[in-house]
Design a protein around this motif. Sequence first.
Motif, short mmCIF file in Angstrom:
data_model
loop_
_atom_site.label_atom_id
_atom_site.label_comp_id
_atom_site.label_asym_id
_atom_site.label_seq_id
_atom_site.Cartn_x
_atom_site.Cartn_y
_atom_site.Cartn_z
N GLY A 73 55.10 63.98 35.91
CA GLY A 73 54.48 65.11 36.59
C GLY A 73 54.55 65.00 38.11
O GLY A 73 53.74 65.60 38.80
N TRP A 74 55.51 64.22 38.60
CA TRP A 74 55.64 64.00 40.04
C TRP A 74 56.63 64.97 40.67
O TRP A 74 57.62 65.35 40.05
CB TRP A 74 56.16 62.60 40.33
N SER A 75 56.37 65.31 41.90
CA SER A 75 57.34 66.03 42.72
C SER A 75 58.33 65.01 43.29
O SER A 75 58.09 63.80 43.23
CB SER A 75 56.63 66.75 43.87
N GLN A 76 59.41 65.51 43.86
CA GLN A 76 60.34 64.60 44.54
C GLN A 76 59.64 63.88 45.68
O GLN A 76 59.89 62.70 45.93
CB GLN A 76 61.56 65.36 45.07
N GLU A 77 58.75 64.57 46.35
CA GLU A 77 58.02 63.96 47.45
C GLU A 77 57.15 62.80 46.97
O GLU A 77 57.08 61.76 47.62
CB GLU A 77 57.16 65.01 48.16
N GLN A 78 56.51 62.99 45.82
CA GLN A 78 55.67 61.91 45.29
C GLN A 78 56.52 60.70 44.91
O GLN A 78 56.13 59.56 45.19
CB GLN A 78 54.87 62.40 44.08
N LEU A 79 57.66 60.93 44.27
CA LEU A 79 58.54 59.82 43.93
C LEU A 79 59.03 59.13 45.20
O LEU A 79 59.08 57.89 45.26
CB LEU A 79 59.74 60.30 43.10
N ALA A 80 59.37 59.91 46.20
CA ALA A 80 59.82 59.33 47.47
C ALA A 80 58.73 58.43 48.07
O ALA A 80 59.02 57.33 48.54
CB ALA A 80 60.20 60.44 48.45
N GLU A 81 57.50 58.88 48.02
CA GLU A 81 56.39 58.08 48.56
C GLU A 81 56.23 56.78 47.77
O GLU A 81 56.06 55.71 48.36
CB GLU A 81 55.09 58.87 48.51
N HIS A 82 56.28 56.88 46.44
CA HIS A 82 56.11 55.69 45.60
C HIS A 82 57.25 54.69 45.75
O HIS A 82 57.06 53.50 45.54
CB HIS A 82 55.98 56.08 44.12
N SER A 83 58.43 55.19 46.08
CA SER A 83 59.61 54.32 46.19
C SER A 83 59.99 54.00 47.63
O SER A 83 60.99 53.33 47.86
CB SER A 83 60.79 54.95 45.45
N ASP A 84 59.21 54.49 48.58
CA ASP A 84 59.47 54.27 50.00
C ASP A 84 60.85 54.78 50.41
O ASP A 84 61.62 54.11 51.09
CB ASP A 84 59.31 52.79 50.35
N LEU A 85 61.16 56.01 49.95
CA LEU A 85 62.43 56.66 50.27
C LEU A 85 62.14 58.03 50.87
O LEU A 85 61.03 58.55 50.78
CB LEU A 85 63.30 56.82 49.02
N ASN A 86 63.15 58.64 51.45
CA ASN A 86 63.05 59.98 52.00
C ASN A 86 63.16 61.00 50.88
O ASN A 86 64.00 60.85 49.98
CB ASN A 86 64.18 60.17 53.03
N ARG A 87 62.36 62.06 50.91
CA ARG A 87 62.37 63.06 49.85
C ARG A 87 63.73 63.71 49.69
O ARG A 87 64.21 63.92 48.58
CB ARG A 87 61.31 64.15 50.11
#
Length: 89
Positions: A20-34
């Motif tokens: 249920g994550w957005s790309q932005e949430q995954l980016a935050e969790h993985s320390d990457l750019n959205r």
Amino acid sequence: MTALVESLGLVVRQLREARGWSQEQLAEHSDLNRSYVGEIERGRTIASIVTVEKLARALGISLPVLLADCEHIAQRRQAQHIRLAAIAC
């Protein structure tokens, strides 16, 4: 891009959406750019092994499991392509 790169994108998107994550949430969790996450999901960039490991860790799975899922999808897509080519003949 190669089938494996495209498969990585599909697997990452499926796992992200299952959480249920957005790309932005995954980016935050993985320390990457959205936007970089989006490029990976679309199969438009070849991610380094370090990046793939960050994604796997963020998604709560091991790197070998993520890569195995990618390989499985790549093989299925290749088999479908071969079947379609055979039908076209």
